[in-house]
Write a protein that holds these residues in place. Sequence first.
Motif, PDB file in Angstrom:
ATOM      1  N   MET A  47      37.564  41.594  16.216  1.00 38.15           N
ATOM      2  CA  MET A  47      37.704  42.142  17.551  1.00 38.15           C
ATOM      3  C   MET A  47      38.611  41.263  18.406  1.00 38.15           C
ATOM      4  O   MET A  47      39.388  41.774  19.192  1.00 38.15           O
ATOM      5  CB  MET A  47      36.343  42.293  18.223  1.00 38.15           C
ATOM      6  CG  MET A  47      35.496  43.407  17.647  1.00 38.15           C
ATOM      7  SD  MET A  47      33.800  43.422  18.241  1.00 38.15           S
ATOM      8  CE  MET A  47      34.014  43.806  19.942  1.00 38.15           C
ATOM      9  N   GLU A 100      40.488  50.309  18.564  1.00 38.71           N
ATOM     10  CA  GLU A 100      39.150  50.858  18.778  1.00 38.71           C
ATOM     11  C   GLU A 100      38.193  50.157  17.829  1.00 38.71           C
ATOM     12  O   GLU A 100      38.490  49.990  16.645  1.00 38.71           O
ATOM     13  CB  GLU A 100      39.136  52.365  18.517  1.00 38.71           C
ATOM     14  CG  GLU A 100      39.947  53.160  19.531  1.00 38.71           C
ATOM     15  CD  GLU A 100      39.423  53.003  20.953  1.00 38.71           C
ATOM     16  OE1 GLU A 100      38.191  53.014  21.147  1.00 38.71           O
ATOM     17  OE2 GLU A 100      40.245  52.849  21.867  1.00 38.71           O
ATOM     18  N   TRP A 101      37.043  49.732  18.320  1.00 39.00           N
ATOM     19  CA  TRP A 101      36.063  49.020  17.511  1.00 39.00           C
ATOM     20  C   TRP A 101      34.674  49.624  17.699  1.00 39.00           C
ATOM     21  O   TRP A 101      33.779  48.979  18.240  1.00 39.00           O
ATOM     22  CB  TRP A 101      36.041  47.537  17.875  1.00 39.00           C
ATOM     23  CG  TRP A 101      37.245  46.802  17.427  1.00 39.00           C
ATOM     24  CD1 TRP A 101      38.335  46.469  18.171  1.00 39.00           C
ATOM     25  CD2 TRP A 101      37.510  46.320  16.108  1.00 39.00           C
ATOM     26  NE1 TRP A 101      39.252  45.804  17.402  1.00 39.00           N
ATOM     27  CE2 TRP A 101      38.770  45.699  16.126  1.00 39.00           C
ATOM     28  CE3 TRP A 101      36.803  46.353  14.911  1.00 39.00           C
ATOM     29  CZ2 TRP A 101      39.346  45.109  15.003  1.00 39.00           C
ATOM     30  CZ3 TRP A 101      37.366  45.771  13.797  1.00 39.00           C
ATOM     31  CH2 TRP A 101      38.615  45.157  13.844  1.00 39.00           C
ATOM     32  N   PRO A 102      34.463  50.856  17.220  1.00 37.47           N
ATOM     33  CA  PRO A 102      33.112  51.419  17.331  1.00 37.47           C
ATOM     34  C   PRO A 102      32.141  50.637  16.447  1.00 37.47           C
ATOM     35  O   PRO A 102      32.534  49.999  15.460  1.00 37.47           O
ATOM     36  CB  PRO A 102      33.280  52.852  16.826  1.00 37.47           C
ATOM     37  CG  PRO A 102      34.501  52.839  15.980  1.00 37.47           C
ATOM     38  CD  PRO A 102      35.387  51.750  16.548  1.00 37.47           C
ATOM     39  N   VAL A 103      30.871  50.670  16.790  1.00 37.99           N
ATOM     40  CA  VAL A 103      29.856  49.940  16.043  1.00 37.99           C
ATOM     41  C   VAL A 103      29.880  50.357  14.574  1.00 37.99           C
ATOM     42  O   VAL A 103      29.694  49.522  13.689  1.00 37.99           O
ATOM     43  CB  VAL A 103      28.454  50.136  16.672  1.00 37.99           C
ATOM     44  CG1 VAL A 103      27.366  49.545  15.784  1.00 37.99           C
ATOM     45  CG2 VAL A 103      28.411  49.504  18.053  1.00 37.99           C
ATOM     46  N   ALA A 161      24.429  45.894  15.656  1.00 36.66           N
ATOM     47  CA  ALA A 161      24.351  45.885  17.116  1.00 36.66           C
ATOM     48  C   ALA A 161      23.317  44.877  17.609  1.00 36.66           C
ATOM     49  O   ALA A 161      23.570  44.118  18.550  1.00 36.66           O
ATOM     50  CB  ALA A 161      24.027  47.278  17.629  1.00 36.66           C
ATOM     51  N   HIS A 165      30.426  46.577  22.649  1.00 38.18           N
ATOM     52  CA  HIS A 165      31.366  47.267  23.544  1.00 38.18           C
ATOM     53  C   HIS A 165      31.693  46.412  24.764  1.00 38.18           C
ATOM     54  O   HIS A 165      32.845  46.319  25.181  1.00 38.18           O
ATOM     55  CB  HIS A 165      30.804  48.623  23.984  1.00 38.18           C
ATOM     56  CG  HIS A 165      31.683  49.325  24.961  1.00 38.18           C
ATOM     57  ND1 HIS A 165      32.878  49.896  24.600  1.00 38.18           N
ATOM     58  CD2 HIS A 165      31.562  49.506  26.293  1.00 38.18           C
ATOM     59  CE1 HIS A 165      33.457  50.412  25.675  1.00 38.18           C
ATOM     60  NE2 HIS A 165      32.678  50.188  26.720  1.00 38.18           N
ATOM     61  N   ARG A 166      30.695  45.773  25.333  1.00 40.57           N
ATOM     62  CA  ARG A 166      30.933  44.931  26.509  1.00 40.57           C
ATOM     63  C   ARG A 166      31.751  43.698  26.144  1.00 40.57           C
ATOM     64  O   ARG A 166      32.571  43.228  26.925  1.00 40.57           O
ATOM     65  CB  ARG A 166      29.623  44.520  27.159  1.00 40.57           C
ATOM     66  CG  ARG A 166      28.955  45.705  27.820  1.00 40.57           C
ATOM     67  CD  ARG A 166      27.802  45.291  28.668  1.00 40.57           C
ATOM     68  NE  ARG A 166      26.994  46.465  28.969  1.00 40.57           N
ATOM     69  CZ  ARG A 166      25.741  46.419  29.316  1.00 40.57           C
ATOM     70  NH1 ARG A 166      25.124  45.265  29.414  1.00 40.57           N
ATOM     71  NH2 ARG A 166      25.079  47.522  29.574  1.00 40.57           N
ATOM     72  N   LEU A 223      34.038  43.589  23.788  1.00 42.46           N
ATOM     73  CA  LEU A 223      35.412  44.073  23.656  1.00 42.46           C
ATOM     74  C   LEU A 223      36.026  44.329  25.029  1.00 42.46           C
ATOM     75  O   LEU A 223      37.181  43.980  25.281  1.00 42.46           O
ATOM     76  CB  LEU A 223      35.449  45.345  22.807  1.00 42.46           C
ATOM     77  CG  LEU A 223      36.812  45.956  22.561  1.00 42.46           C
ATOM     78  CD1 LEU A 223      37.736  44.974  21.841  1.00 42.46           C
ATOM     79  CD2 LEU A 223      36.676  47.237  21.744  1.00 42.46           C
ATOM     80  N   LEU A 224      35.261  44.906  25.926  1.00 45.88           N
ATOM     81  CA  LEU A 224      35.731  45.152  27.288  1.00 45.88           C
ATOM     82  C   LEU A 224      36.110  43.839  27.968  1.00 45.88           C
ATOM     83  O   LEU A 224      37.153  43.740  28.618  1.00 45.88           O
ATOM     84  CB  LEU A 224      34.630  45.870  28.080  1.00 45.88           C
ATOM     85  CG  LEU A 224      34.970  46.445  29.432  1.00 45.88           C
ATOM     86  CD1 LEU A 224      36.036  47.513  29.309  1.00 45.88           C
ATOM     87  CD2 LEU A 224      33.724  47.023  30.067  1.00 45.88           C
ATOM     88  N   THR A 241      38.118  50.192  35.944  1.00 41.91           N
ATOM     89  CA  THR A 241      37.296  49.205  35.241  1.00 41.91           C
ATOM     90  C   THR A 241      37.701  47.787  35.619  1.00 41.91           C
ATOM     91  O   THR A 241      36.849  46.927  35.843  1.00 41.91           O
ATOM     92  CB  THR A 241      37.395  49.411  33.715  1.00 41.91           C
ATOM     93  OG1 THR A 241      37.052  50.767  33.411  1.00 41.91           O
ATOM     94  CG2 THR A 241      36.468  48.479  32.971  1.00 41.91           C
TER      95      THR A 241
END
Length: 135
Positions: free
Chosen positions: A1, A8-11, A26, A38-39, A41-42, A78
């Motif tokens: 990541m 895109e890095w979905p679980v 997770a 997700h946070r 990566l954000l 964001t």
Amino acid sequence: MDAAPHEEWPVRRLARVSAVSEAHFARSFKDAFGIPPHRYLLTRRIERAATLLRDTELSITEIAFDTGWSSLGTFGRTFRDITGESPGELRARVKAAPPAAAYVPFCFMSAAQRPDLTIAVSEKRRKENGDTKVP
């Protein structure tokens, strides 16, 4: 990541790469880093965008797309929710400030500028607006 935060890095993808179930990944990720994937990566995307805003003359649109956002509006909203200022405001503030950063080690600057994402952006907005209801 960290090597490719613009992707895109979905679980599901992360779990597959790690050879574990999505739920286990997770849970383990949150235990290790204190925030969900997700946070995390954000956080990395916003950090990278802030760095590009400070250190380059790229347009805000270019920075948004280079850091993995597919919508300029989502990026701007964001970015403001997390940092407290728009990308343009950050750039203007940094340009107006004296270059004191040359005296501070890079690792300290990075840590000081890291966004705090211990709660979701939507939760932060609700708290700022005085809404105490839980959805």
